[in-house]
Design an enzyme around this catalytic site. Structure first.
Site, PDB file in Angstrom:
ATOM      1  N   LYS A  80    -103.854  -9.835 -16.909  1.00 36.52           N
ATOM      2  CA  LYS A  80    -102.415  -9.693 -17.097  1.00 36.52           C
ATOM      3  C   LYS A  80    -102.012 -10.520 -18.307  1.00 36.52           C
ATOM      4  O   LYS A  80    -102.570 -11.592 -18.556  1.00 36.52           O
ATOM      5  CB  LYS A  80    -101.641 -10.196 -15.868  1.00 36.52           C
ATOM      6  CG  LYS A  80    -100.136 -10.292 -16.060  1.00 36.52           C
ATOM      7  CD  LYS A  80     -99.452 -11.037 -14.925  1.00 36.52           C
ATOM      8  CE  LYS A  80     -97.978 -11.295 -15.229  1.00 36.52           C
ATOM      9  NZ  LYS A  80     -97.289 -12.052 -14.167  1.00 36.52           N
TER      10      LYS A  80
ATOM     11  N   GLU B  38     -85.561 -18.605 -12.086  1.00 30.83           N
ATOM     12  CA  GLU B  38     -86.886 -19.045 -11.637  1.00 30.83           C
ATOM     13  C   GLU B  38     -87.025 -20.563 -11.631  1.00 30.83           C
ATOM     14  O   GLU B  38     -87.080 -21.193 -12.695  1.00 30.83           O
ATOM     15  CB  GLU B  38     -87.977 -18.418 -12.514  1.00 30.83           C
ATOM     16  CG  GLU B  38     -89.373 -18.650 -11.958  1.00 30.83           C
ATOM     17  CD  GLU B  38     -90.351 -17.559 -12.370  1.00 30.83           C
ATOM     18  OE1 GLU B  38     -91.524 -17.648 -11.955  1.00 30.83           O
ATOM     19  OE2 GLU B  38     -89.954 -16.627 -13.081  1.00 30.83           O
TER      20      GLU B  38
END
Length: 446
Positions: free
Chosen positions: A192, A239
């Site tokens: 990723k 976040e």
């Protein structure tokens, strides 16, 4: 102990005095930021209307390179030894507090920063306070905190005239960049990689961009996120990288995104057109988003494990709803097992798979090659810590960074790329994520 870079610009007074006093503060904390202050000297940490706002600069350090976190912590340790603190409030955020933001990459030309404001106004759980700081032999300010709080910014609702231009990679070319990343993943180089793009914004008349109105619009529209400002980096991030308070550790992982009301092809299961699927269910059924999220959760759990006992990692994510998007989210909790501060925990967690990729070093190399830009402090840790080492550190997302001239800035957005990523859908995701800053800057209609 790491030594500070002589060119880092460290300001370490011989003596620093800190006084926190309980006060009565109602209304918008951002309204107390004077309009005339340097926008890079404004600090903010707000959520649901509470938190802290401040301005001025009593002490500061700038660091860079692989040791940027350790250098900042060493400076903070030294500053605490010369601090005389009178804290009549004793809540999280009172007393000696520093705000920081750190570059994403060790090789960034943008210096990381830890700064102590001259004035800080805080409010939490029905209690409010003012902290003022003087250095060396300076006298205490002559006005009472109540006098200062009585003054409000009459231009808080007045936005600057701004214009947007293309960033480092034009939007039309972004699917090509994503396609190259997917090719690297298919070739087995990385599992990723998180890619980001920027957009440039400038003041039409060349004046400094005033940050208080931008922060006010962010805080009002995205109240459930953390609205922040540190040394010209400002935004509203959902976040939480790490929170440390009284020995308890918490981290929130976000990875996997869908636009509210959108119907991305890559995320849609086969359903009857007569029974539309809730987009939240489409998100949790998306192979691409679940894969991206799993990488991010695993990277955070592995980084926290050496510092925590009783580490709780939920088996499945939940869906976090924001005004523009839905995110897959997982909250990890634990108890600190060593002497780590909130800043050292943030350093251990950075960069997580949510902002870099997997494996970390290989993903970082792909980012350097494909993005074509220096991220600066975008997607690095941003937050605050107190004299005990407790504090909050988020990931600097949904944000923009003022240029040194104060009259222009870059705003950023990115997304996680895995083998199942669709390049056109990834461009659309970055456009959705840019909505927060575009709205706050007045580039979009309300």
């Amino acid at each position: 102990m790491p030594s500070l870079d002589p060119a880092a610009g460290a300001e370490l007074p011989g003596r620093i005095r800190v006084r926190s006093e309980a006060v009565d503060v109602t209304g918008d904390l951002l309204a107390r930021i004077p309009d005339e202050v340097d926008p890079r000297d404004v600090v903010t940490w707000l959520r649901e209307g509470d938190g802290m706002v401040g301005w001025g600069r009593a002490a500061l350090v700038r660091t860079h390179g692989p040791d940027r976190f350790a250098q900042a912590e060493a400076w903070w340790d030294r500053l605490r030894t010369v601090a005389e603190v009178e804290d009549g409030v004793r809540v999280a955020g009172s007393g000696l507090v520093a705000f920081g933001s750190f570059a994403f990459a060790p090789g960034s030309a943008d210096r990381s920063v830890l700064t102590v404001p001259r004035v800080l106004i805080g409010r939490r759980d029905g209690m409010a306070w003012v902290t003022r700081v003087v250095v060396d032999d300076e006298p205490w300010p002559s006005d009472h905190p109540a006098q200062m709080l009585a003054r409000t910014n009459p231009r808080l609702g007045e936005l600057d005239p701004l214009v947007e231009t293309e960033g480092t990679v034009p939007a039309a070319r972004w699917p090509e960049v994503v396609g190259r990343a997917v090719g690297r993943i298919e070739a087995g180089e990385v599992d990723k990689v998180v890619l980001a793009r920027d957009v440039r914004v400038r003041h039409r008349e060349g004046h400094a961009v005033r940050v208080a109105p931008v922060l006010e619009r962010l805080e009002r529209r995205y109240a459930a996120t953390w609205t922040f400002a540190v040394d010209g980096l400002l935004g509203a991030t959902p976040e939480m990288l790490v929170r440390l308070q009284d020995g308890r550790v918490r981290s929130r992982v976000l990875a996997g995104t869908i636009r509210r009301g959108a119907h991305p092809q890559h995320a849609a299961p086969q359903v009857s057109h007569e029974h539309p699927v809730d987009p939240r269910l489409r998100l949790v059924s998306s192979e691409k988003d679940l894969e991206e999220h799993a990488y991010a959760v695993r990277s955070v759990a592995e980084a926290l494990a050496p510092h925590c006992t009783e580490l709780q990692v939920p088996a499945t994510p939940y869906v976090l709803e924001l005004p523009d998007v839905y995110h897959l989210a997982t909250d990890l909790t634990g108890r600190r097992a060593d002497g780590a501060t909130s800043l050292s925990l943030a350093a251990a967690l950075h960069p997580s798979a949510a902002v870099c990729g997997t494996p970390t070093e290989k993903a970082a190399a792909v980012i350097t090659e494909l993005e074509g830009m220096d991220r600066g402090r975008y997607s690095g840790p941003v937050g605050w810590l107190d004299g005990d080492g407790d504090g909050d550190w988020c990931i600097a997302l949904r944000c923009g960074e003022l240029a040194p001239d104060r009259g222009s800035m870059r705003i950023f957005a990115g997304g996680g790329i895995v083998a199942a990523s669709d390049p056109d859908a990834e461009l659309a995701e970055t456009e959705v994520k840019l909505t927060a800053m575009r709205h706050a800057l007045g580039l979009l209609e309300s």
